[in-house]
Design a protein around this motif. Structure first.
Motif, short mmCIF file in Angstrom:
data_model
loop_
_atom_site.label_atom_id
_atom_site.label_comp_id
_atom_site.label_asym_id
_atom_site.label_seq_id
_atom_site.Cartn_x
_atom_site.Cartn_y
_atom_site.Cartn_z
N ASP A 263 0.85 -1.19 0.00
CA ASP A 263 0.00 0.00 0.00
C ASP A 263 0.89 1.24 0.00
O ASP A 263 1.50 1.58 1.00
N PHE A 264 0.94 1.93 -1.13
CA PHE A 264 1.72 3.15 -1.26
C PHE A 264 0.87 4.41 -1.11
O PHE A 264 1.33 5.51 -1.38
N SER A 265 -0.37 4.25 -0.67
CA SER A 265 -1.29 5.39 -0.68
C SER A 265 -0.85 6.52 0.25
O SER A 265 -1.25 7.67 0.05
N SER A 266 -0.03 6.21 1.24
CA SER A 266 0.44 7.25 2.17
C SER A 266 1.95 7.45 2.10
O SER A 266 2.54 8.09 2.98
N ILE A 267 2.57 6.94 1.07
CA ILE A 267 4.03 7.00 0.97
C ILE A 267 4.54 8.43 0.78
O ILE A 267 5.70 8.73 1.03
N LEU A 268 3.65 9.33 0.37
CA LEU A 268 4.06 10.71 0.09
C LEU A 268 3.62 11.67 1.20
O LEU A 268 3.50 12.88 0.97
N ASN A 269 3.40 11.14 2.39
CA ASN A 269 3.12 11.99 3.55
C ASN A 269 4.42 12.67 3.98
O ASN A 269 5.20 12.12 4.76
N GLU A 271 6.70 16.80 3.97
CA GLU A 271 6.64 18.26 3.82
C GLU A 271 6.89 18.69 2.39
O GLU A 271 6.36 19.71 1.92
N GLU A 272 7.69 17.94 1.68
CA GLU A 272 8.02 18.30 0.30
C GLU A 272 6.78 18.23 -0.58
O GLU A 272 5.97 17.31 -0.47
N GLN A 273 6.64 19.18 -1.47
CA GLN A 273 5.51 19.21 -2.40
C GLN A 273 5.86 18.40 -3.64
O GLN A 273 6.76 18.77 -4.39
N VAL A 274 5.14 17.30 -3.85
CA VAL A 274 5.49 16.39 -4.93
C VAL A 274 4.37 16.16 -5.94
O VAL A 274 4.62 15.64 -7.03
N GLY A 285 8.88 13.50 -6.65
CA GLY A 285 7.86 12.55 -6.21
C GLY A 285 8.07 11.18 -6.83
O GLY A 285 7.95 10.15 -6.16
N ASN A 286 8.39 11.16 -8.12
CA ASN A 286 8.70 9.89 -8.78
C ASN A 286 9.88 9.20 -8.12
O ASN A 286 9.91 7.96 -8.01
N GLN A 287 10.84 9.98 -7.67
CA GLN A 287 11.99 9.39 -6.98
C GLN A 287 11.57 8.70 -5.70
O GLN A 287 12.08 7.61 -5.37
N GLN A 288 10.64 9.29 -4.97
CA GLN A 288 10.14 8.66 -3.74
C GLN A 288 9.49 7.31 -4.05
O GLN A 288 9.68 6.34 -3.32
#
Length: 300
Positions: A263-269, A271-274, A285-288
């Motif tokens: 589940d990657f749905s919260s992987i971008l939580n 401060e950085e704006q992606v 963001g793609n890198q994350q």
């Protein structure tokens, strides 16, 4: 560049991009986007499937998820994603590819399906009665017109045109959604996706390969930094609700299916704006995502 990319009809998958080259985007002869491979890449392979987020809307060839994964993991990565694809189209593409390729005995291969956004985006639309692909109704309507050959009418029906600045079809503004009010439909959308993952898992394993299903992130789930975007204005409120209803069901059924699921749905939580819109990402963001994929590949 997106507006200049043509698509054409393909059996089983409905559409696929035509070859294209610009300073930022290269689509090779088979209709798949180029991946910038690492110079020291080994022969192990990762096949990536999905829609426009995996394909790389918003990034040049070097900064897509597949290219960043290839550089970080030093494996050979294939980008089999297409703009607008749902998992059923990826499943059919997987079957097509297996019919055309062989694997050296020393090569390890991992098949990754990166899905979620398009399943909800298209299948929760009220007018999508049969829960088909994004352009099913367009193609069906076009085929019903008298005195026009399929060659003439299929190309405009399946072309991904009229993309607006934040990288998605402007028809979304004119669509209504029903998953938040129809529990049977939301359950069906979730089950259909997981069933496609189960089928892909069985096919991959039958070829001796590992299968991984990933629920992709969307701006309406989790706590990403969205201060630079206005994704909760009136015309988007109904769409956001669809993800909040269906994503928990996808998680539930994927776990019950006992496939390899992440589940990657919260992987971008962070401060950085992606996010550049509700589902497409900037290069950072793609890198994350690529780092997350590399981690699960190494753990497996």
């Amino acid at each position: 560049d997106l507006n200049r990319i043509a698509t054409n009809y393909r059996d089983f998958v409905v559409w696929r991009a035509e070859p294209f080259e610009s300073p930022t985007i290269t689509i090779e002869s088979g209709g798949f986007r180029r991946v910038e491979q690492a110079r020291d890449a080994n022969t192990d392979e990762v096949w990536l499937f999905g829609g426009s987020a995996m394909w790389g809307v918003g990034s040049n060839d070097t900064n897509t998820i597949p290219s960043q994964l290839a550089q970080g993991a030093a494996v050979t990565v294939k980008n089999y994603a297409q703009m607008g694809y749902i998992a059923r189209q990826s499943l059919n593409e997987l079957i097509n590819i297996y019919s055309e390729v062989t694997r050296p005995t020393s090569t390890t291969r991992v098949v990754v399906f990166y899905d979620g956004v398009n399943e909800v985006l298209w299948k929760c639309q009220t007018e999508n009665v049969h829960l088909g692909s994004a352009y099913e109704s367009d193609i069906r309507d076009a085929l019903a017109v008298d005195n026009l050959s399929p060659r003439v009418i299929l190309q405009p029906a399946v072309s991904l045109i009229d993309w607006i600045g934040d990288g998605f079809d402007n028809r979304l503004f004119n669509s209504s959604y029903s998953c938040h009010e129809d529990s049977e439909r939301s359950e069906q959308v979730a089950r259909l996706l997981v069933n496609d993952w189960i089928s892909a898992d069985a096919i991959a394993r039958s070829h001796g390969d590992r299968f991984v299903a990933v629920l992709q992130p969307v701006a309406y789930i989790g706590r990403p930094n969205l201060e630079h975007l206005d994704l909760f204005r009136k015309e988007w409120k109904e769409l956001s609700t669809q993800y909040q209803v269906v994503y928990p069901l996808i998680r539930k059924y994927a776990v019950e299916a006992q496939i390899e699921f992440y589940d990657f749905s919260s992987i971008l939580n962070m401060e950085e704006q992606v996010y550049i819109d509700f589902c497409h990402l900037s290069p950072n963001g793609n890198q994350q995502i690529a780092v997350g994929l590399q981690s699960l590949l190494e753990d497996g």
